[in-house]
Structures are given as structure tokens and as C-alpha cells.
Design a protein around this motif. Structure first.
Motif, mmCIF file in Angstrom:
data_model
loop_
_atom_site.group_PDB
_atom_site.id
_atom_site.type_symbol
_atom_site.label_atom_id
_atom_site.label_comp_id
_atom_site.label_asym_id
_atom_site.label_seq_id
_atom_site.Cartn_x
_atom_site.Cartn_y
_atom_site.Cartn_z
ATOM 1 N N MET A 1 4.888 -32.092 -28.266
ATOM 2 C CA MET A 1 4.787 -30.691 -28.207
ATOM 3 C C MET A 1 3.987 -30.268 -26.826
ATOM 4 N N THR A 2 4.656 -29.361 -26.028
ATOM 5 C CA THR A 2 3.823 -28.869 -24.845
ATOM 6 C C THR A 2 2.726 -27.962 -25.058
ATOM 7 N N LEU A 3 1.439 -28.471 -24.596
ATOM 8 C CA LEU A 3 0.470 -27.278 -24.722
ATOM 9 C C LEU A 3 0.555 -26.008 -24.116
ATOM 10 N N TYR A 4 0.291 -24.868 -24.965
ATOM 11 C CA TYR A 4 0.572 -23.552 -24.699
ATOM 12 C C TYR A 4 -0.175 -23.158 -23.333
ATOM 13 N N ARG A 5 0.385 -22.424 -22.618
ATOM 14 C CA ARG A 5 -0.005 -22.023 -21.448
ATOM 15 C C ARG A 5 0.225 -20.099 -21.369
ATOM 16 N N ALA A 6 -0.710 -19.469 -21.116
ATOM 17 C CA ALA A 6 -0.795 -18.150 -21.268
ATOM 18 C C ALA A 6 0.324 -17.548 -20.298
ATOM 19 N N ASN A 7 0.921 -16.573 -20.825
ATOM 20 C CA ASN A 7 2.095 -15.626 -20.241
ATOM 21 C C ASN A 7 1.963 -14.208 -20.657
ATOM 22 N N PRO A 8 1.943 -13.297 -19.465
ATOM 23 C CA PRO A 8 1.668 -11.844 -19.867
ATOM 24 C C PRO A 8 2.393 -11.269 -20.966
ATOM 25 N N LYS A 9 3.850 -12.065 -20.971
ATOM 26 C CA LYS A 9 4.579 -11.473 -22.041
ATOM 27 C C LYS A 9 3.982 -11.603 -23.693
ATOM 28 N N ASP A 10 3.331 -12.422 -23.615
ATOM 29 C CA ASP A 10 2.805 -12.949 -24.894
ATOM 30 C C ASP A 10 1.391 -12.022 -25.445
ATOM 31 N N GLY A 11 0.758 -11.580 -24.627
ATOM 32 C CA GLY A 11 -0.432 -10.926 -24.999
ATOM 33 C C GLY A 11 -1.378 -10.407 -23.685
ATOM 34 N N ILE A 12 -2.787 -10.502 -24.061
ATOM 35 C CA ILE A 12 -3.652 -9.940 -23.379
ATOM 36 C C ILE A 12 -4.528 -10.888 -22.623
ATOM 37 N N ALA A 13 -4.680 -10.772 -21.373
ATOM 38 C CA ALA A 13 -5.963 -11.418 -20.487
ATOM 39 C C ALA A 13 -7.400 -10.671 -20.607
ATOM 40 N N TRP A 14 -8.391 -11.552 -21.046
ATOM 41 C CA TRP A 14 -9.770 -10.876 -21.262
ATOM 42 C C TRP A 14 -10.578 -11.685 -20.202
ATOM 43 N N ILE A 15 -11.357 -11.061 -19.200
ATOM 44 C CA ILE A 15 -12.149 -11.722 -18.264
ATOM 45 C C ILE A 15 -13.713 -11.049 -18.322
ATOM 46 N N THR A 16 -14.735 -11.869 -18.555
ATOM 47 C CA THR A 16 -16.123 -11.557 -18.677
ATOM 48 C C THR A 16 -16.408 -11.508 -16.994
ATOM 49 N N GLY A 17 -17.486 -10.671 -16.831
ATOM 50 C CA GLY A 17 -18.209 -10.645 -15.609
ATOM 51 C C GLY A 17 -16.877 -10.189 -14.341
ATOM 52 N N ALA B 1 -2.100 -20.047 -33.548
ATOM 53 C CA ALA B 1 -1.802 -21.642 -33.224
ATOM 54 C C ALA B 1 -1.227 -21.681 -31.733
ATOM 55 N N ARG B 2 -2.333 -20.920 -30.985
ATOM 56 C CA ARG B 2 -1.858 -20.820 -29.503
ATOM 57 C C ARG B 2 -3.153 -20.109 -28.830
ATOM 58 N N GLY B 3 -3.179 -20.335 -27.756
ATOM 59 C CA GLY B 3 -4.224 -19.648 -26.916
ATOM 60 C C GLY B 3 -4.350 -20.630 -25.463
ATOM 61 N N HIS B 4 -5.410 -19.746 -24.706
ATOM 62 C CA HIS B 4 -5.560 -20.488 -23.367
ATOM 63 C C HIS B 4 -7.052 -20.106 -23.058
ATOM 64 N N VAL B 5 -8.068 -20.791 -22.779
ATOM 65 C CA VAL B 5 -9.210 -20.506 -22.399
ATOM 66 C C VAL B 5 -9.711 -21.018 -21.070
ATOM 67 N N VAL B 6 -10.381 -20.335 -20.217
ATOM 68 C CA VAL B 6 -10.682 -20.846 -18.908
ATOM 69 C C VAL B 6 -12.225 -20.608 -18.790
ATOM 70 N N PHE B 7 -12.935 -21.642 -18.755
ATOM 71 C CA PHE B 7 -14.614 -21.816 -18.545
ATOM 72 C C PHE B 7 -14.609 -21.779 -16.813
#
Length: 273
Positions: free
Chosen positions: A1-17, A137-143
């Protein structure tokens, strides 16, 4: 299975700072891609102007003020975004500070505040968010880390320590996040021209304009691997340097920064608590 990568059609982006620096510029880039971007910053940080600047873009920016060091409020912010805007499919934990920490002026608050913002500011949002992503069962987080994570630099005992911890956090979580179809990435930028780097006491080779750095991050989110680091000429050189014996590494840093010739400043006043 290909690991999920975020897409604007799927939902919201959240940025702190997201009120200044890379976070603000990245919010514009993501809105241009069509994301609805929830932007968190301190209550008195200016997000209103960012909303105006992105008003004509395919996506939009929505303000969710929050102090990343406030654990209960971060959990409430995640819940509010999920309820009011939709599922958070991409979270960029960007909030951070830099407190110069020369060896002759050590203070406990310098270290504590650095970890409270840079490291626990991630944990306070990540823990509640992952519960939503795990159920879906999907998500994308960036540190957002830093090339200062590769080895010690003068004055970065606090800041660099947090960035090294962030890299280990990402590496450790990847094993189980992969099983849950949650992509984790760590961004390790070099020196970027932001209000944060204006406090830097060191020479900053390869200093990048903030809009160029955020575009590189946006490309990395869209198509990059586990670690995204830039500018490559600097970052890959530092990666190579980190593999060499530490005495050589310290000699190189002392030589290029002229730090060995810098006198100790015992008149320096420690930062206020």
C-alpha cells in the motif's frame, strides 16, 4: 500500500507558528494549492493581514490562535478545526524559537522555554491529532527541524538540542505511523531569512529568502521523502561533515565561524525569566 500523502481535496491543512517567517509564507503556498489552511499563532500575532493577502487564492486561511505550550488549548484547537472546517489531513508543526545559549551565560529558563515551544509545542498538538488520523486511517504530519540537528554549533545548545530531538521523534514514530497510514516528514532547512535568524550570533552561509524556503517545503510536502533538507549545497555538506571525526568537525566550525577567537563575555546578562 502506498503511504498516504495529503491532498487539498481530502481536507484541511493546519500550520502552527503561522504568523511570520516560514509558517506564514508556507500558509500562502498551501492556500495557492487550494488548501483551506488553519493557522495558529499567539493571540496577539497578526494573522488578519495573512487572511487578506490570501483572499483571492484558490484556498483560504482561517485563524485559530493558540499558544503551542498550552496543552489543553492545543487539544481544543484540534477539536475545533475538525468540527468547524473538516478533517485535518496535513499538519505542519512549525512553531519555534531560538534563544542564543553561549556557554558562559547558561540559564535553565533558556533550555526549558526552548523545549516547551520547539519540542513540546509539537507533542501538545500531535497527540490529540493522531487520534483523529488513526481512526480515519490516513494523515500527513510534518515536523520542522533544522540542519543544526546534525551536530553541535556554538550558541545552539538549547535550540539545536530541540531540533535533534525532533529528528529522533520523527524517526521513532515512523515505524508505527507507517502502519497507520500516517506519513511523517521532517524538514531540516538551513539558514532562512526570518525574524528568528536575526537573533543568530553566527555567520549564516547560504541564507535563503523566506519565500524560496517555503516553496521548497511545499514541494517537499507534495513529493518529498522522509527528510527534506535545503539548500542542498549547505545541508549535504553538513551531513558529510557530521560523519567525520568530531575533533575535525569542531575544528571546521571554529575555523569557519572564528568562534575560537571570540572572547568569553562574562558581562553578558542572562535573559530574564
Amino acid at each position: 500500500m502506498t503511504l498516504y500523502r495529503a491532498n487539498p481535496k481530502d481536507g484541511i491543512a493546519w500550520i502552527t507558528g503561522g504568523s511570520s517567517g516560514i509558517g506564514r509564507s508556507l500558509a500562502k503556498d498551501l492556500a495557492a494549492q487550494g488548501y483551506t489552511v488553519a493557522v495558529s499563532a499567539l493571540d496577539d500575532d497578526p494573522i488578519d493581514t495573512l487572511i487578506v493577502e490570501t483572499a483571492q487564492m484558490p484556498g483560504r486561511v482561517v485563524a485559530y490562535p493558540c499558544d503551542v505550550t498550552d496543552e489543553p488549548r492545543m487539544a481544543r484547537t484540534v477539536a475545533a478545526i475538525e468540527k468547524e472546517l473538516g478533517p485535518i489531513v496535513l499538519a505542519v508543526f512549525n512553531a519555534g524559537n531560538y534563544l542564543a545559549t553561549p556557554g558562559e551565560a547558561l540559564t535553565v529558563p533558556n533550555f526549558r522555554k526552548s523545549f516547551e515551544v520547539n519540542y513540546f509545542g509539537i507533542i501538545n498538538g500531535l497527540v490529540p491529532l493522531v487520534e483523529y488520523m488513526r481512526i480515519r486511517a490516513r494523515g500527513h504530519v510534518v515536523f520542522v527541524g533544522s540542519v543544526t540537528a546534525y551536530f553541535g554549533w556554538p550558541t545552539t545548545a538549547a535550540y539545536g538540542g530541540t531540533k535533534a530531538a525532533i529528528n529522533i521523534l520523527a524517526e521513532s514514530l515512523k515505524y508505527d505511523f507507517d502502519k497507520m497510514n500516517i506519513r511523517v516528514q521532517v524538514m531540516n532547512p538551513g539558514f532562512v531569512d526570518t525574524p528568528l535568524t536575526e537573533k543568530n550570533l553566527l555567520p549564516m552561509p547560504g541564507l535563503m529568502p523566506v519565500n524560496r524556503a517555503s516553496r521548497r517545503m511545499a514541494r517537499g510536502i507534495k513529493s518529498g521523502g522522509f527528510e527534506v533538507t535545503f539548500p542542498r549545497r549547505l545541508s549535504w555538506g553538513l551531513k558529510f561533515l557530521s560523519l567525520l571525526p568530531r575533533p575535525f568537525c569542531r575544528w571546521f566550525i571554529n575555523t569557519t565561524t572564528h568562534w575560537q577567537a571570540r572572547p568569553l563575555n562574562f558581562d553578558r546578562k542572562p535573559p530574564s525569566k
